[in-house]
Design an enzyme around this catalytic site. Structure first.
Site, PDB file in Angstrom:
ATOM      1  N   TYR A 282       0.820  -1.215   0.000  1.00  0.00           N
ATOM      2  CA  TYR A 282       0.000   0.000   0.000  1.00  0.00           C
ATOM      3  C   TYR A 282       0.847   1.255   0.000  1.00  0.00           C
ATOM      4  O   TYR A 282       0.578   2.184  -0.755  1.00  0.00           O
ATOM      5  CB  TYR A 282      -0.999  -0.028   1.163  1.00  0.00           C
ATOM      6  CG  TYR A 282      -2.083  -1.041   0.893  1.00  0.00           C
ATOM      7  CD1 TYR A 282      -1.966  -2.358   1.342  1.00  0.00           C
ATOM      8  CD2 TYR A 282      -3.182  -0.710   0.109  1.00  0.00           C
ATOM      9  CE1 TYR A 282      -2.938  -3.308   1.025  1.00  0.00           C
ATOM     10  CE2 TYR A 282      -4.164  -1.645  -0.200  1.00  0.00           C
ATOM     11  CZ  TYR A 282      -4.027  -2.941   0.266  1.00  0.00           C
ATOM     12  OH  TYR A 282      -4.976  -3.877  -0.047  1.00  0.00           O
ATOM     13  N   GLU A 343      -2.296  -7.844  -3.370  1.00  0.00           N
ATOM     14  CA  GLU A 343      -3.139  -6.690  -3.041  1.00  0.00           C
ATOM     15  C   GLU A 343      -2.396  -5.388  -3.353  1.00  0.00           C
ATOM     16  O   GLU A 343      -1.248  -5.235  -2.971  1.00  0.00           O
ATOM     17  CB  GLU A 343      -3.512  -6.629  -1.558  1.00  0.00           C
ATOM     18  CG  GLU A 343      -4.644  -7.501  -1.146  1.00  0.00           C
ATOM     19  CD  GLU A 343      -4.974  -7.351   0.324  1.00  0.00           C
ATOM     20  OE1 GLU A 343      -4.866  -6.226   0.852  1.00  0.00           O
ATOM     21  OE2 GLU A 343      -5.303  -8.367   0.953  1.00  0.00           O
TER      22      GLU A 343
HETATM   23  C1  GCO Z   1      -5.369  -5.687   4.459  1.00  0.00           C
HETATM   24  C2  GCO Z   1      -6.373  -6.651   4.101  1.00  0.00           C
HETATM   25  C3  GCO Z   1      -7.549  -6.094   3.337  1.00  0.00           C
HETATM   26  C4  GCO Z   1      -7.818  -4.606   3.528  1.00  0.00           C
HETATM   27  C5  GCO Z   1      -7.074  -3.798   2.485  1.00  0.00           C
HETATM   28  C6  GCO Z   1      -7.285  -2.297   2.713  1.00  0.00           C
HETATM   29  O1  GCO Z   1      -4.360  -5.618   3.767  1.00  0.00           O
HETATM   30  O2  GCO Z   1      -5.556  -5.055   5.488  1.00  0.00           O
HETATM   31  O3  GCO Z   1      -5.834  -7.717   3.358  1.00  0.00           O
HETATM   32  O4  GCO Z   1      -8.556  -6.857   3.934  1.00  0.00           O
HETATM   33  O5  GCO Z   1      -9.186  -4.342   3.407  1.00  0.00           O
HETATM   34  O6  GCO Z   1      -5.707  -4.033   2.600  1.00  0.00           O
HETATM   35  O7  GCO Z   1      -6.901  -1.978   3.997  1.00  0.00           O
END
Ligand code: GCO
Length: 431
Positions: A282, A343
Site C-alpha cells: 500500500y 493486493e
Molecule cells: C489488508 C487486508 C484487506 C484490507 C485492504 C485495505 O491488507 O488489510 O488484506 O482486507 O481491506 O488491505 O486496507
C-alpha cells in the site's frame, strides 16, 4: 500467463453470517461490540456476495480479468470442527462459475475470520490452532483441488498479529503488544502444515500473502537507522525470513533472543518450498527512534510527507513498490520465488475515480520498472467497495461502487480503465 485479478475477503463481502450452517467468527463477535467499528457497522450483510456472487463473477469476466482472489470462511466450512456441506457448497459453485468464465480461482484460506470457538480456546496464541488450520485446509483442498491449483495460505499474518492481538484495533481485540509474538509463530506454523496438506492434494502454486512495506528512517542518525531496522524486522522479516530461508531474524531488540515459543523442527515445517510469494503493498513507512513515552517499542512512526494521500490518509508512493520488489530480490536472492502482487489499491470516493486510475497506473508502472524481479500477477484490492474492518463502509476500495442500501453495483471509471489496459496489455505486465 500473467494473472490480472481483483482481491476480496469473506468477512468483508459475503454477509449471510448466520446462513447455511455458518457459525460466528471473531469478526462477528468484534464488530458487534460497541465502539469497535466506526458508526457500529458490521459484516452481517456487507456486499451480500453470498447471494449476489453470480453478478460479481459476471463483472470480473466483463472486465477481462483472468484471476480472482477470494477467501474461504473457515467458520462456514468447518463450524465447531465438523464439515458443513452447505458451506463448502458455496465455494464449490463459485469455483465452477469462475472456471466457466476462464477466471483462475485463487482462494486465501485464512483472511482473519477465525471461528470464535477456536478463539475461545486461545486462538492463534494456542499452538494447537496451527494443526486445526491444517485440518481445515485439507477439507477445503479435498473438495476444490480438482479445479483449484493456486492457493494462498494466510493473508497478512503481520497485520492480524499486530492489530488483532497486539493493539486490539481488529478482532479478537487483544492488547498484548509484544506478548503477541507467539501469534506470528503459530500462524506461520499453520502455514507450513497447510502447505503440506495442499501439496498432498496436488496443489501446483502455493504461496502466502505478506503485507510488506519499504521502511524509511526519519534521518540517517544511528538512532533512526536502528529504529528502522527494528521495524523492518517486525513488519517484513519476521514473516518473510521463516518461509523463505527457514530462520527468524534476530529478535533481541524485542527482548526475545531465543523465542521460547519455537520448538525443534518448527522452522523446517514453516519453510516448505513455495511457488510464489504474495505481496500486499500500500505504501512505505517512515520510522524514527523510540518516543518519549516508554511503550517498550524500539521505534515510533513518523509521517511520510511530500506525497498525495488517499481518502484514508495513506501516502501514494508508487515507486515504493519498485523499491520493495528490488529490496526483496537483493535480500533473498535465489530464495525468492516468483512474486504475485496479491493486493494493491486505494480508498477514494465517487464513481469517476480518476485518483484511483492514477494510483493503479503508477503502481503497475512501478512493477514494470522493477529490475530482476519475476512478477507473475497483479490483484487490485478490491473488486467491490466492502467492509473495511474498523472503518466499516467508510473507505471505498472498489473498482465497482456498492450502494449498501440497495446493493446496486456500479462500475467506476477505474473499472473501465483497467478493462482497457488488460485488453491492450495482453497477458504480460513486464513486457
Ligand atoms: C489488508 C487486508 C484487506 C484490507 C485492504 C485495505 O491488507 O488489510 O488484506 O482486507 O481491506 O488491505 O486496507
Amino acid at each position: 500467463m500473467f494473472l490480472w485479478g481483483t482481491a476480496t475477503a469473506s468477512y468483508q463481502i459475503e454477509g449471510a453470517v448466520d446462513e447455511d450452517g455458518r457459525e460466528p467468527s471473531i469478526w462477528d463477535t468484534f464488530s458487534h461490540e460497541p465502539g469497535r467499528i466506526r458508526d457500529g457497522h458490521t459484516g452481517d450483510v456487507a456486499c451480500d456476495h453470498y447471494h449476489r456472487w453470480p453478478e460479481d463473477v459476471a463483472l470480473m469476466a466483463e472486465a477481462g480479468l483472468n484471476a480472482y482472489r477470494f477467501s474461504v470462511a473457515w467458520p462456514r466450512v468447518l463450524p465447531s470442527g465438523t464439515v458443513n456441506p452447505a458451506g463448502l457448497g458455496f465455494y464449490d459453485r463459485l469455483v465452477d462459475a469462475l472456471c466457466e468464465k476462464g477466471i483462475v480461482p485463487v482462494p486465501t484460506l485464512f483472511h482473519w475470520d477465525l471461528p470464535q470457538a477456536l478463539e475461545d480456546e486461545g486462538g492463534w496464541l494456542n499452538r494447537d490452532t496451527s494443526r486445526r488450520f491444517a485440518d481445515y485446509v485439507a477439507v477445503v483442498a479435498e473438495r476444490l483441488s480438482d479445479r483449484v491449483k493456486t492457493w494462498i495460505t494466510l493473508n497478512e499474518p503481520f497485520v492480524h498479529m499486530v492489530y488483532g492481538y497486539g493493539l486490539g484495533m481488529h478482532a479478537p481485540g487483544r492488547t498484548l503488544l509484544l506478548d503477541a509474538l507467539p501469534v506470528a509463530h503459530h500462524q506461520l506454523l499453520g502455514h507450513g502444515l497447510a502447505v503440506q496438506a495442499l501439496r498432498a492434494s496436488g496443489a501446483e502454486r502455493v504461496m502466502i500473502s505478506n503485507n510488506c512495506t519499504p521502511v524509511w528512517p526519519a534521518s540517517d542518525s544511528p538512532e533512526d537507522l536502528a529504529a528502522a531496522e527494528a521495524y523492518d524486522t517486525l513488519h517484513n522479516r519476521l514473516f518473510n525470513d521463516p518461509v523463505l530461508i527457514g530462520a527468524y531474524p534476530d529478535l533481541t531488540v524485542y527482548g526475545r533472543p531465543e523465542p521460547d515459543f519455537v520448538r525443534t523442527g518448527d522452522l523446517e515445517t514453516i519453510a516448505q518450498p513455495l511457488d510464489g510469494l504474495g505481496i500486499n503493498y500500500y505504501n512505505p513507512t517512515r520510522i524514527a527512534r523510540p518516543g518519549a513515552e516508554p511503550d517498550g517499542l524500539p521505534f515510533q512512526f513518523a509521517a511520510v510527507t511530500g506525497y498525495p494521500t488517499t481518502a484514508f490518509g495513506w501516502p501514494v508512493v508508487p515507486d515504493g513498490l519498485r523499491e520493495l520488489l528490488e529490496s526483496l530480490r537483493a535480500r533473498y536472492g535465489t530464495a525468492l520465488p516468483p512474486i504475485y502482487i496479491t493486493e494493491n489499491g486505494c480508498s477514494y470516493d465517487g464513481i469517476d475515480d480518476q485518483e484511483r486510475i492514477a494510483y493503479l497506473d503508477g503502481h503497475i508502472a512501478a512493477v514494470r520498472a522493477a529490475r530482476g524481479v519475476d512478477v507473475r500477477g497483479y490483484f487490485v484490492w478490491s473488486l467491490l467497495d466492502n467492509f473495511e474492518w474498523a472503518e466499516g463502509y467508510h473507505q471505498r476500495f472498489g473498482l465497482v461502487h456498492v450502494d449498501f442500501e440497495t446493493q446496486k453495483r456500479t462500475p467506476k471509471a477505474s473499472y473501465r480503465w483497467l478493462k482497457n489496459l488488460i485488453a491492450k496489455q495482453g497477458p504480460e505486465i513486464q513486457s
